[in-house]
Design a protein around this motif. Structure first.
Motif, PDB file in Angstrom:
ATOM      1  N   ILE A 122      23.263  29.989  64.392  1.00  0.00           N
ATOM      2  CA  ILE A 122      24.460  29.733  65.261  1.00  0.00           C
ATOM      3  C   ILE A 122      24.413  31.523  65.949  1.00  0.00           C
ATOM      4  O   ILE A 122      24.469  32.443  64.950  1.00  0.00           O
TER       5      ILE A 122
ATOM      6  N   LEU B 115      23.684  27.513  70.028  1.00  0.00           N
ATOM      7  CA  LEU B 115      22.914  26.795  68.748  1.00  0.00           C
ATOM      8  C   LEU B 115      21.304  26.767  69.103  1.00  0.00           C
ATOM      9  O   LEU B 115      21.049  26.158  70.215  1.00  0.00           O
TER      10      LEU B 115
ATOM     11  N   MET C 256      22.516  26.643  59.872  1.00  0.00           N
ATOM     12  CA  MET C 256      22.324  26.446  61.308  1.00  0.00           C
ATOM     13  C   MET C 256      22.282  28.091  62.105  1.00  0.00           C
ATOM     14  O   MET C 256      22.910  28.807  61.639  1.00  0.00           O
TER      15      MET C 256
ATOM     16  N   LEU D 261      28.527  22.120  66.184  1.00  0.00           N
ATOM     17  CA  LEU D 261      29.304  23.370  66.339  1.00  0.00           C
ATOM     18  C   LEU D 261      30.683  23.311  66.527  1.00  0.00           C
ATOM     19  O   LEU D 261      31.342  23.955  65.754  1.00  0.00           O
TER      20      LEU D 261
END
Length: 375
Positions: free
Chosen positions: A3, A55, A1, A123
């Motif tokens: 992030i 994100l 992801m 998240l």
């Protein structure tokens, strides 16, 4: 992801963050949170270390975010977990640091999972999976709104906690007298008498928008705010610079009422507003006047809400004394994920008992409302 963790929100363009907000409530705006950071009210040695989580989608667009802080104490949260921390200390479990998803020093319900709520939930999952690795005791989401509640209810490991505040709701009142007419005779007389007592001390009131106050007047506002902490031997959470930065960056959201005896200011109440609500945040008085707190913090705010056609007035977290002045009980929610299984089980049992007490308290408060025909 994809992030990203931001330790300074100023590193992100304001429009990018604000585009994730679901309403115009002021407390999650980039300007508000950055004013807290840039003024030193959070960060440094405050015990609030910003660690906002972002994100992005595969194209790099911001999809979701969490306003996050690493906490090294439990001050300024208004969801009280001191007993949990004490139990951990006795058991030899480290409770601090912890992660908190919230607005510092602001017990106002609002968005916590910003942008795409499902993506923000992912998240949260990333954070809870990594708590022990980062030596964090838990993750807490304070004063959540319904979108977050719907996502977290029944989610593995998350514990729901409820609280009770008192908010005033505008029922289409034409003016303050119209509001008084909705109360029982005894309460109507009490409120009218309190207002008369303040006026009888030669006190009048002036409302100002954020851009209408001089720096000298902001000095007075801050002195009043700080005094409410200093009289209890405490250090104010906010710095003087915070107020100037906020007045510079989002003056349209600020409403300050000054209480004047003649031409001399003696008290103030600081509020923020959205399109539908007024949020009383700070008050202070540099001299003692009978009933001045009720007038400055409650009746003046009700007057403003009616005049502005606002739906509600949230005058802050504390105060059973608001009930007899027309503020109705409102249930608030927070969510807690605790990494230690034993602590999680103990807190879950406590919250079950606490929930019943809070619900009974709120119901008793509803029965005691001063309206001729209570909700």
């Amino acid at each position: 992801m994809p992030i990203q963790t931001l330790y300074r929100l100023a590193e992100l363009p304001p429009a990018e963050w604000d585009a994730l907000l679901s309403d115009d409530q002021p407390f999650l705006r980039h300007a508000f949170l950055c004013a807290l950071e840039d003024s030193g009210s959070v960060g440094g040695r405050s015990g609030w270390q910003p660690a906002h989580l972002l994100l992005r989608d595969p194209q790099g667009a911001l999809q979701a975010a969490l306003p996050l802080y690493r906490k090294f104490h439990s001050y300024g949260e208004y969801v009280f977990d001191w007993a949990w921390a004490d139990a951990c200390q006795r058991a030899g479990i480290a409770y601090y640091p912890k992660l908190l998803c919230a607005v510092p020093f602001t017990p106002v319900t609002g968005s916590r999972l910003l942008g795409d709520v499902q993506a923000a939930g992912e998240l949260l999952d990333v954070l809870t999976a990594g708590l022990e690795r980062q030596e964090l005791s838990g993750l807490h989401v304070n004063f959540s709104e319904p979108r977050a509640d719907q996502l977290l209810v029944g989610r593995d490991g998350w514990l729901e906690r409820i609280g009770c505040q008192f908010h005033w709701h505008n029922r289409g009142y034409r003016d303050f007298q119209d509001f008084l007419d909705a109360l029982t005779s005894r309460k109507r007389k009490q409120l009218r008498k309190e207002r008369e007592q303040v006026a009888g001390q030669g006190i009048s009131f002036e409302w100002r928008d954020g851009h209408e106050l001089s720096e000298a007047e902001w000095d007075f506002v801050y002195a009043c705010y700080a005094n409410t902490y200093q009289v209890r031997g405490q250090t104010p959470y906010l710095t003087r610079q915070f107020f100037s930065l906020l007045a510079e960056r989002m003056p349209q959201a600020i409403r300050v009422v000054l209480a004047l005896q003649g031409s001399r200011p003696v008290a103030m109440a600081f509020s923020l507003r959205s399109a539908s609500g007024l949020y009383g945040r700070y008050w202070g008085c540099l001299a003692e006047f009978d009933r001045l707190h009720f007038e400055t913090c409650f009746y003046q705010g009700i007057d403003q809400a009616i005049a502005g056609g606002l739906e509600r007035f949230d005058a802050g977290a504390q105060g059973e004394h608001k009930l007899i002045r027309g503020f109705v009980p409102v249930i608030t929610r927070s969510w807690h994920y605790l990494a230690h299984p034993g602590l999680r089980a103990a807190v879950a049992e406590f919250l079950t008992q606490e929930r019943a007490g809070v619900q009974a308290y709120a119901e008793a408060a509803r029965q005691a409302l001063p309206y001729r025909q209570a909700d």
